[in-house]
Motif scaffolding. Structure first.
Motif, PDB file in Angstrom:
ATOM      1  N   GLU A 204      44.675  38.867  37.037  1.00 58.52           N
ATOM      2  CA  GLU A 204      45.410  37.625  36.313  1.00 58.52           C
ATOM      3  C   GLU A 204      46.235  37.828  35.090  1.00 58.52           C
ATOM      4  OE1 GLU A 204      42.629  34.370  36.008  1.00 58.52           O
ATOM      5  OE2 GLU A 204      44.274  33.100  35.088  1.00 58.52           O
ATOM      6  N   ALA A 205      45.485  38.495  34.113  1.00 64.34           N
ATOM      7  CA  ALA A 205      46.242  38.731  32.973  1.00 64.34           C
ATOM      8  C   ALA A 205      47.326  39.692  32.967  1.00 64.34           C
ATOM      9  CB  ALA A 205      45.175  39.660  32.196  1.00 64.34           C
ATOM     10  N   MET A 206      47.467  40.408  34.159  1.00 70.30           N
ATOM     11  CA  MET A 206      48.635  41.303  34.281  1.00 70.30           C
ATOM     12  C   MET A 206      49.857  40.194  34.961  1.00 70.30           C
ATOM     13  SD  MET A 206      47.372  44.821  36.180  1.00 70.30           S
ATOM     14  CE  MET A 206      46.242  45.961  35.291  1.00 70.30           C
ATOM     15  N   MET A 208      50.297  37.333  34.187  1.00 68.45           N
ATOM     16  CA  MET A 208      50.632  36.565  33.322  1.00 68.45           C
ATOM     17  C   MET A 208      51.614  37.001  32.190  1.00 68.45           C
ATOM     18  SD  MET A 208      49.476  33.824  34.219  1.00 68.45           S
ATOM     19  CE  MET A 208      49.457  32.281  33.243  1.00 68.45           C
ATOM     20  N   VAL A 209      51.764  38.309  32.039  1.00 66.19           N
ATOM     21  CA  VAL A 209      52.390  39.020  31.031  1.00 66.19           C
ATOM     22  C   VAL A 209      53.750  39.424  31.650  1.00 66.19           C
ATOM     23  CG1 VAL A 209      50.619  39.639  29.381  1.00 66.19           C
ATOM     24  CG2 VAL A 209      51.289  41.131  31.107  1.00 66.19           C
ATOM     25  N   GLY A 210      53.819  39.152  32.932  1.00 69.00           N
ATOM     26  CA  GLY A 210      55.295  39.369  33.391  1.00 69.00           C
ATOM     27  C   GLY A 210      55.299  40.663  34.501  1.00 69.00           C
ATOM     28  N   ALA A 211      54.038  41.007  34.921  1.00 65.07           N
ATOM     29  CA  ALA A 211      53.922  42.293  35.708  1.00 65.07           C
ATOM     30  C   ALA A 211      54.238  41.776  37.259  1.00 65.07           C
ATOM     31  CB  ALA A 211      52.678  43.109  35.741  1.00 65.07           C
ATOM     32  N   THR A 212      55.406  42.537  37.685  1.00 68.86           N
ATOM     33  CA  THR A 212      55.625  42.308  39.194  1.00 68.86           C
ATOM     34  C   THR A 212      54.429  42.754  40.267  1.00 68.86           C
ATOM     35  OG1 THR A 212      56.647  44.597  39.336  1.00 68.86           O
ATOM     36  CG2 THR A 212      58.276  42.752  38.773  1.00 68.86           C
ATOM     37  N   PHE A 215      54.261  46.458  40.566  1.00 71.62           N
ATOM     38  CA  PHE A 215      53.633  47.030  39.215  1.00 71.62           C
ATOM     39  C   PHE A 215      52.180  47.063  39.194  1.00 71.62           C
ATOM     40  CE2 PHE A 215      52.641  47.555  34.803  1.00 71.62           C
ATOM     41  CZ  PHE A 215      53.668  48.409  34.281  1.00 71.62           C
ATOM     42  N   PHE A 296      50.552  34.854  41.672  1.00 69.49           N
ATOM     43  CA  PHE A 296      51.339  34.445  40.588  1.00 69.49           C
ATOM     44  C   PHE A 296      51.285  32.936  40.551  1.00 69.49           C
ATOM     45  CE2 PHE A 296      52.971  38.642  41.719  1.00 69.49           C
ATOM     46  CZ  PHE A 296      53.246  39.077  40.434  1.00 69.49           C
ATOM     47  N   CYS A 297      51.161  32.320  41.447  1.00 70.15           N
ATOM     48  CA  CYS A 297      51.175  31.106  41.367  1.00 70.15           C
ATOM     49  C   CYS A 297      50.535  30.450  42.580  1.00 70.15           C
ATOM     50  CB  CYS A 297      52.711  30.505  41.949  1.00 70.15           C
ATOM     51  SG  CYS A 297      53.127  28.777  41.805  1.00 70.15           S
TER      52      CYS A 297
ATOM     53  N   CYS B  50      54.579  28.358  35.583  1.00 69.09           N
ATOM     54  CA  CYS B  50      54.770  28.576  36.996  1.00 69.09           C
ATOM     55  C   CYS B  50      53.456  29.084  37.617  1.00 69.09           C
ATOM     56  CB  CYS B  50      55.880  29.491  37.499  1.00 69.09           C
ATOM     57  SG  CYS B  50      57.502  28.681  37.102  1.00 69.09           S
ATOM     58  N   ALA B  51      52.508  28.756  36.740  1.00 71.49           N
ATOM     59  CA  ALA B  51      51.129  29.283  37.534  1.00 71.49           C
ATOM     60  C   ALA B  51      50.560  28.013  38.487  1.00 71.49           C
ATOM     61  CB  ALA B  51      49.907  29.292  36.412  1.00 71.49           C
ATOM     62  N   PRO B  75      57.473  36.808  37.502  1.00 70.07           N
ATOM     63  CA  PRO B  75      57.532  37.917  36.613  1.00 70.07           C
ATOM     64  C   PRO B  75      58.380  37.844  35.437  1.00 70.07           C
ATOM     65  CG  PRO B  75      56.803  38.645  38.815  1.00 70.07           C
ATOM     66  CD  PRO B  75      57.470  37.351  39.037  1.00 70.07           C
ATOM     67  N   ARG B  79      58.255  37.155  31.394  1.00 68.09           N
ATOM     68  CA  ARG B  79      58.665  38.214  30.491  1.00 68.09           C
ATOM     69  C   ARG B  79      59.184  37.571  28.973  1.00 68.09           C
ATOM     70  NH1 ARG B  79      60.655  43.095  34.175  1.00 68.09           N
ATOM     71  NH2 ARG B  79      58.751  43.094  35.477  1.00 68.09           N
ATOM     72  N   PHE B 102      50.674  46.648  26.948  1.00 68.78           N
ATOM     73  CA  PHE B 102      50.958  46.243  28.185  1.00 68.78           C
ATOM     74  C   PHE B 102      52.255  45.547  28.663  1.00 68.78           C
ATOM     75  CE2 PHE B 102      49.801  44.421  32.484  1.00 68.78           C
ATOM     76  CZ  PHE B 102      50.049  45.622  33.181  1.00 68.78           C
ATOM     77  N   VAL B 106      55.515  46.771  31.339  1.00 68.53           N
ATOM     78  CA  VAL B 106      55.592  46.256  32.260  1.00 68.53           C
ATOM     79  C   VAL B 106      57.230  45.911  32.281  1.00 68.53           C
ATOM     80  CG1 VAL B 106      55.661  43.531  33.088  1.00 68.53           C
ATOM     81  CG2 VAL B 106      53.649  44.750  32.621  1.00 68.53           C
TER      82      VAL B 106
END
Lengths: 299, 221
Positions: A204-206, A208-212, A215, A296-297, B50-51, B75, B79, B102, B106
């Motif tokens: 979840e944390a991943m 939230m920081v924009g990881a695809t 990724f 993601f959503c 957008c969650a 994603p 960013r 991290f 990313v």
């Protein structure tokens, strides 16, 4: 590109290091399933080799009660060579049969001392063309019309049965192997799911920081594939050790009776395929486990 | 920077978590979302990143409608956001340095750039001496500072913080707020959910109050 590859590989290795028990469970499962598959493959391959060698040696033998005079023999030979199914005809005299038998007895050849060459009958060895093996019975029937040929022996029926047995063995191997691989796939999927449940916060944390999705998923896919490859190598090693310590002896003893002197391990391409199959099972397992895990959503 | 038009979010039929919310947050603004538990503060933040998807209404971020943003584009939106949670959501198996690095990894930034930037941000939050520690070796306050560093390392356009000081003692709360103030002064738009009235008094900014999913007040100092 190479840097990225190394980055994902290191992440996959780190994941494995952090969950050693679950990783070991995946490797063990793939290893056991593929090792059993490998045992079957070894058995099938060797039995297949046996039938192939028998098929090549398959001959109709006509035992001659009285060796014929030269012109008669030549006429018979000519006549049989004329059959379209026949590849070759050889006359084996009593003397030759006696010599062959001595050779086959090897160190026990002295058992024949005191017996003359006339204890064994002369014979005609008729080898059929490989494509004409199905017509063996028809050839035998034709030969049987010549009453002077005496007793006719051929291994066709027995070979047919053996081939049916081989087919059964192969089918059972594929079915059992398929089942085991499927079971391994399910277990690997669930094992990876367990690691994913344990790392749900991290996933979840991943996100939230924009990881695809790729990724996040790629290290897990690499992890699955690596576990599968290691499982495949374990299977290869296990089957090789089992082959050297048990299979070669036991299978060898059975097949020795049938004339095969050496039992072979899996050929190199099969070994590669076994390891690749492990990798594929691991990769598929991860892929199935990851479905719906990275969100993601909340749509 | 952020515009919400008639946003309604219902998790269950006839039970709206948010009802008809219209709100504009200007670029560089610092906005508190306040209200009792269940008022819809977290839901609003989730809609902005957008969650969650709104049941009705439109959301614009930097002029772009993100209401029906395809999942594969989420994603890329995130960013440009920094997100701080009450429970930190750090990667516990990674070091402080790796956690902060991290978001940059990313984005495919170069290693040397990442190291420089991470060290700089960790220095900003006073944790440069802790960079090889793991989150669980740190106090709650330190963990939240790591989370703030992770949010700020990408120089976000918008920082969304959901009760970031909810679990922290007053001294650490002050430290975190100073960090937010600093980021805001550098141009980051901040939307922070909190029910800490004292905090709002100490750091007065625009306050949007929510009650039962509706905007009950919108005041500026």
């Amino acid at each position: 590109m190479i840097g990225q590859g190394i980055y994902f590989l290191l992440r996959a290795l780190r994941n494995m290091r952090h969950s050693p028990v679950l990783s070991a469970a995946s490797i063990f499962t793939v290893g056991v399933a593929l090792a059993l598959l490998a045992f079957f493959a070894i058995a099938v391959l060797n039995v297949q080799r046996l039938t192939a060698s028998w098929a090549a040696e398959l001959a109709v033998v006509a035992y001659l009660e009285q060796p014929p005079e030269g012109p008669v023999l030549n006429r018979w030979l000519g006549e049989i060579r004329g059959y379209p199914e026949v590849a070759s005809v050889t006359y084996v005299s009593r003397q030759e049969a006696y010599q062959r038998f001595r050779q086959r007895l090897g160190s026990d050849a002295d058992l024949l001392d005191g017996l003359g060459a006339d204890v064994l009958p002369a014979s005609l060895e008729i080898r059929l063309k490989p494509e004409a093996r199905q017509q063996t019975a028809a050839v035998v029937e034709r030969l049987g019309r010549n009453k002077a040929l005496g007793e006719l022996h051929y291994g066709r029926e027995w070979l047919d049965r053996f081939e049916a047995f081989l087919l059964l063995l192969r089918t059972v191997g594929i079915a059992l192997g398929g089942f085991l691989v499927l079971a391994a796939l399910v277990i690997v999927t669930n094992t990876i799911k367990l690691t994913l449940y344990a790392r749900q916060d991290e996933l979840e944390a991943m996100t939230m920081v924009g990881a695809t999705a790729l990724f996040i998923k790629l290290p897990y896919l690499i992890e699955g594939a690596l576990q599968g490859v290691v499982g495949g190598l374990v299977a290869l090693l296990t089957s090789f050790v089992a082959f050297r310590m048990i299979l070669r002896e036991s299978l060898g003893n059975i097949l020795l009776l049938t004339g095969i002197d050496t039992i072979h391990f899996l050929p190199f391409t099969w070994q590669i395929l076994l390891v690749a199959a492990g990798g594929l099972v691991g990769l598929l397992g991860s892929l199935l486990a990851l479905r719906k895990f990275v969100r993601f959503c909340q749509d | 920077m952020i515009q919400l038009f008639n946003i309604t979010k219902a998790f269950q039929r006839d039970q709206n978590a948010l009802s008809d919310i219209t709100l504009r947050v200007a670029k560089g603004e610092f906005v508190y979302l306040t209200g009792p538990s269940g008022a819809g503060k977290s839901t609003l933040l989730k809609l902005i990143c957008c969650a969650e998807r709104p049941t009705r209404g439109q959301i614009l971020m930097d002029g772009r409608n993100i209401t029906q943003l395809p999942t594969r584009h989420i994603p890329h939106l995130r960013r440009n956001l920094g997100i701080v949670f009450q429970d930190f959501k750090l990667l516990n198996r990674r070091t402080v340095f790796e956690n902060v690095a991290f978001p940059l990894e990313v984005q495919g930034r170069r290693r040397i750039e990442i190291s420089k930037k991470v060290y700089q941000v960790l220095k900003q939050v006073g944790l440069e001496h802790r960079l090889s520690h793991h989150p669980l070796q740190l106090s709650g306050g330190e963990q939240q500072r790591v989370a703030v560093a992770r949010a700020l390392v990408v120089d976000p356009l918008v920082l969304l913080a959901d009760e970031p000081t909810g679990n922290l003692d007053p001294d650490v709360t002050m430290e975190i707020m100073e960090m937010f103030k600093g980021a805001n002064a550098r141009g980051t738009t901040i939307v922070m959910a909190t029910h800490d009235r004292g905090l709002i008094r100490q750091f007065p900014r625009r306050v949007v109050s929510l009650e039962a999913g509706r905007i009950a007040g919108d005041s500026r100092p």
